[in-house]
Design an enzyme around this catalytic site. Sequence first.
Site, PDB file in Angstrom:
ATOM      1  CE  LYS A 221       8.154  11.294   7.479  1.00  0.00           C
ATOM      2  NZ  LYS A 221       7.418  12.079   8.511  1.00  0.00           N
TER       3      LYS A 221
ATOM      4  N   GLY B  71      17.813   5.496   7.830  1.00  0.00           N
ATOM      5  CA  GLY B  71      19.058   4.935   8.369  1.00  0.00           C
ATOM      6  C   GLY B  71      19.424   5.378   9.771  1.00  0.00           C
ATOM      7  CD  GLU B  72      22.118   9.789   9.975  1.00  0.00           C
ATOM      8  OE1 GLU B  72      21.465  10.369   9.096  1.00  0.00           O
ATOM      9  OE2 GLU B  72      23.157  10.253  10.466  1.00  0.00           O
TER      10      GLU B  72
ATOM     11  NE  ARG C  56       5.845   4.331  -2.317  1.00  0.00           N
ATOM     12  CZ  ARG C  56       6.069   4.411  -3.631  1.00  0.00           C
ATOM     13  NH1 ARG C  56       6.511   5.532  -4.164  1.00  0.00           N
ATOM     14  NH2 ARG C  56       5.854   3.373  -4.396  1.00  0.00           N
TER      15      ARG C  56
ATOM     16  N   PRO D 150      10.202  -2.260   2.647  1.00  0.00           N
ATOM     17  CG  PRO D 150       7.900  -2.566   2.856  1.00  0.00           C
ATOM     18  CD  PRO D 150       9.006  -2.507   1.834  1.00  0.00           C
TER      19      PRO D 150
HETATM   20  N1  MCN Z   1      14.698   2.971   3.026  1.00  0.00           N
HETATM   21  C1  MCN Z   1      13.402   2.632   2.704  1.00  0.00           C
HETATM   22  N2  MCN Z   1      12.439   3.600   2.633  1.00  0.00           N
HETATM   23  C2  MCN Z   1      12.736   4.900   2.836  1.00  0.00           C
HETATM   24  C3  MCN Z   1      14.062   5.276   3.123  1.00  0.00           C
HETATM   25  C4  MCN Z   1      15.035   4.272   3.200  1.00  0.00           C
HETATM   26  O1  MCN Z   1      13.100   1.457   2.512  1.00  0.00           O
HETATM   27  N3  MCN Z   1      11.784   5.821   2.780  1.00  0.00           N
HETATM   28  C5  MCN Z   1      15.713   1.922   3.210  1.00  0.00           C
HETATM   29  C6  MCN Z   1      16.480   1.552   1.951  1.00  0.00           C
HETATM   30  O2  MCN Z   1      16.873   0.206   2.011  1.00  0.00           O
HETATM   31  C7  MCN Z   1      17.703   2.455   2.034  1.00  0.00           C
HETATM   32  C8  MCN Z   1      17.971   2.482   3.521  1.00  0.00           C
HETATM   33  O3  MCN Z   1      16.681   2.373   4.142  1.00  0.00           O
HETATM   34  O4  MCN Z   1      18.796   1.927   1.326  1.00  0.00           O
HETATM   35  C9  MCN Z   1      18.677   3.727   4.042  1.00  0.00           C
HETATM   36  O5  MCN Z   1      18.144   4.869   3.451  1.00  0.00           O
HETATM   37  P1  MCN Z   1      18.395   6.346   4.025  1.00  0.00           P
HETATM   38  O6  MCN Z   1      17.676   6.521   5.295  1.00  0.00           O
HETATM   39  O7  MCN Z   1      18.136   7.306   2.924  1.00  0.00           O
HETATM   40  O8  MCN Z   1      19.953   6.385   4.379  1.00  0.00           O
HETATM   41  P2  MCN Z   1      21.195   6.419   3.371  1.00  0.00           P
HETATM   42  O9  MCN Z   1      20.961   5.540   2.235  1.00  0.00           O
HETATM   43  O10 MCN Z   1      21.600   7.825   3.152  1.00  0.00           O
HETATM   44  O11 MCN Z   1      22.299   5.675   4.255  1.00  0.00           O
HETATM   45  C10 MCN Z   1      23.049   6.359   5.194  1.00  0.00           C
HETATM   46  C11 MCN Z   1      22.569   6.089   6.594  1.00  0.00           C
HETATM   47  C12 MCN Z   1      23.497   6.719   7.541  1.00  0.00           C
HETATM   48  S1  MCN Z   1      23.668   8.391   7.407  1.00  0.00           S
HETATM   49  C13 MCN Z   1      24.231   5.956   8.429  1.00  0.00           C
HETATM   50  S2  MCN Z   1      25.228   6.753   9.549  1.00  0.00           S
HETATM   51  C14 MCN Z   1      24.118   4.532   8.422  1.00  0.00           C
HETATM   52  C15 MCN Z   1      22.851   4.041   7.854  1.00  0.00           C
HETATM   53  O12 MCN Z   1      22.462   4.678   6.768  1.00  0.00           O
HETATM   54  N4  MCN Z   1      25.205   3.744   8.308  1.00  0.00           N
HETATM   55  C16 MCN Z   1      25.032   2.415   8.034  1.00  0.00           C
HETATM   56  N5  MCN Z   1      22.651   2.716   7.861  1.00  0.00           N
HETATM   57  C17 MCN Z   1      23.727   1.875   7.818  1.00  0.00           C
HETATM   58  N6  MCN Z   1      23.549   0.560   7.565  1.00  0.00           N
HETATM   59  C18 MCN Z   1      24.629  -0.251   7.451  1.00  0.00           C
HETATM   60  N7  MCN Z   1      24.436  -1.553   7.199  1.00  0.00           N
HETATM   61  N8  MCN Z   1      25.899   0.231   7.582  1.00  0.00           N
HETATM   62  C19 MCN Z   1      26.136   1.516   7.871  1.00  0.00           C
HETATM   63  O13 MCN Z   1      27.368   1.982   7.984  1.00  0.00           O
HETATM   64 MO1  MOS Z   2      25.499   9.130   8.812  1.00  0.00          MO
HETATM   65  S1  MOS Z   2      26.420   9.602  10.572  1.00  0.00           S
HETATM   66  O1  MOS Z   2      25.082  10.812   8.432  1.00  0.00           O
HETATM   67  O2  MOS Z   2      26.876   8.858   7.751  1.00  0.00           O
END
Ligand code: MCN
Ligand code: MOS
Length: 768
Positions: free
Chosen positions: A731, A734-735, A658, A662
């Site tokens: 889930k 970001g990566e 989910r 988006p």
């Molecule tokens: N999100 C969503 N629905 C989900 C999960 C996430 O809509 N089910 C969206 C949200 O806007 C959330 C974003 O995606 O804020 C990222 O969520 P998530 O995948 O949980 O990642 P984190 O918040 O833990 O962010 C860290 C991740 C990592 S590890 C790296 S590396 C990375 C990334 O995010 N570095 C970034 N994205 C980046 N984006 C920017 N602009 N800059 C970085 O340095």
């Molecule tokens: Mo992301 S490389 O796990 O900060």
Amino acid sequence: MTVHMKRHGESKRGDASDGREAVGGRLSRVDGPPKITGAAKYAVEQQLDGLAYAVLVESTIAAGKVRSIDTEAAESAPGVLRVLTPDNIPPLKTASDWLGTPPPDAPYYPLARDITFSGQHVAAVVAETFEQAVAAAALVKVSYDEAPAIVDLSDAKAGDGIPIDAMTKEWGDAEAAFAAAPVRICAAYNTPREYQAPMEPHGLIARWQGDQLTVWEPSQWLDGMARTYAEWFGVPFENVRLVSPYIGGGFGSKALALGHGAVAAIAARMLERPVRLVMTRPQTFTGYGGRAATRQTVTIGADAEGKIQSIVHRGVNETSIDGMWVEPLGSTTSIMYATPNFSSRQNVVRVNSVVPGAMRAPGENPSAFGIESAIDELAYEVGIDPLEIRLRNYAEEDPHAKKAWSTRQLREAYAVGAERFGWSKRSPQPRSMRDGNQLIGWGVAAGTYPVRRAYGEAMVRILADGSVEVESSSIDMGQGTYTILAQTAAETLGVPADNVVVKLGDSRFARAGVTGGSRLAGVMTGAVHKAASAALDELVALAISDPRSPFHALQANTLVVANGRIASPRGDGPEVSIAELLASVGRDRIEAKGDTMPANSTAEERYKNYTTIAMALPHTEGDYSRYSWCAHFIEVRVDEDFGTVRVSRVVSALDSGRLYNPKLAESQWKGGIIMGIGQALLEEGIVDRRHGRIVNNNLADYLVPTNADIPDIEVISVGIPDPHSSALGGKGVGELAIVGVAPAIANAVFHATGKRIRDLPITLEKLI
Ligand code: MCN
Ligand code: MOS
């Protein structure tokens, strides 16, 4: 021009009805206006009285010893307050690592005498102004006894390295099954050093007040970094405050307290003044390590129909002389396809470089370059479509953990992506599609990233005016935390997102673990949901039970809160705003701190959860194996005469469960795909073999994609809520999307040209 600023931007008030403000809505970034208008103050932009400026002096050799440091000229230069060297700084204590492993009882010197890589901090100059510090740093003369360096993985002195047994994954008899397989392929795939290259370089301001340390520093992990500073200086954890309200990108590079931070904090303590230290762009290439260079061999045995019988995988990554970094190359390899026989092993090789570090999808990303290129090679060998071979070998369960997937919408991703891309129109032969002198190639590859889970904490306050405050020491480096937490609190509490102020980036707030491994959104939406639910329960209980409340006589056992107003579920009683209710019962706030830790957790466990990664929940815990998935379909155009490659079309279908927002998830995915295009075609740290130094350590020579390199990218969500992965069913996002882009491009280049490029980046000299 008038800039009209509201906390959460302009446009959404009227959008409330279309659901943008709820979880799952397309609310625009609430931190967008302050960032665009320049109102956002980044960590090192704080103006403090008496601020002094530190500049680092770094080693120019990659191996050997510092013989002497001549600081005389620097010390007498205008404005210089102090020149720090290994000889005049106090030793710090060694800090525990991020797993919380107790450290050896050994001193830690962030300025080095023993040199193990070029770019190591050896001295620092502190002056009244930045310019004076820069000028004086150039006057510091370091002489060395140089030793031979191992420059990289291909250095003859490097050897085979050290086996990392914990990375070994084996089932069946992979060697025997390979020997017996009618179709066999075996190839080696290489990826170079790559760098996170965020816009904002590393840096900090450190200030001591007695034994209290405040550090303003861009950070992916305030609590973890505060722990490290506290351990270095031998002060209680509570004495260290990290502040990081905005971060100009991190991509993995800003999760740990690093040597330069120790230097600045030492200088601030010695001088009894706040000290700012900001790295130059070249220094960022060695201040924290980029992605390790990797080599892997992928061997696949299959039957005549392309059904895999065996995968044998051997990988190696570089690490530093005195640090350890494992880039797990068998991670994607071991789960993407069903195979009865499997063997994966990994070595690390020590070279004279900074210890490599985390960069967007460490492990899964280079791992996917190997297996997703190899499966393409197998498709041509067998003579079937590269998409069809993936479906023929679809893993119905996790082949390594032998557990059911929590959710795996990869088949849907293949179907939807192929349909939108027009894959069925692909002509199978390499070099069979062209437009004038441009060879056209279509490639496909899959990607994946595990769902990393941990516990989170949040503070939610309902204030007298009915507005809501959310506090967390988690961070937003551009990915959208401010926005999705506003949406979570708004939805849970029944208030407009406009009335929610999210405060992040201060270690005084409710604690948070690392923003790494794409875990933060799942962890923090869960924590905010929990805290906000507790606050709502308290609000409703107060409304029902307090004799002064207008609902007291109603004899209801619950009430409905929507759009900032409270009413009985049947709509037959009074209806008041949250502010009116709080006023009627004489309260100026309701405050609830919630965390998702098990209820009986000890204080020690809580501390450990937020300041180390030791308490993270394995993605294969319990009955399920949890991953995000994606499929990339990419078109390239290769100039037949010049060998230049342009990516001309990308369609990616992704399963992140989910989506909380988006619009932001799509933006994250596109960012990952763009970074993948850079990895495929441009990015490469080039080592000067004479000095063991990265020569292209700046953004003019270390190429990252610009807008002109990027075509239209279409991203499509195929996820479904995954209750096993997070509280709200999401889930990681970001990566995920960077994983699989480089092999999809390499596969497209093969389809265009008939040339299989197994060394990234795919530069023109490899094609002509
Ligand atoms: N999100 C969503 N629905 C989900 C999960 C996430 O809509 N089910 C969206 C949200 O806007 C959330 C974003 O995606 O804020 C990222 O969520 P998530 O995948 O949980 O990642 P984190 O918040 O833990 O962010 C860290 C991740 C990592 S590890 C790296 S590396 C990375 C990334 O995010 N570095 C970034 N994205 C980046 N984006 C920017 N602009 N800059 C970085 O340095
Ligand atoms: Mo992301 S490389 O796990 O900060």
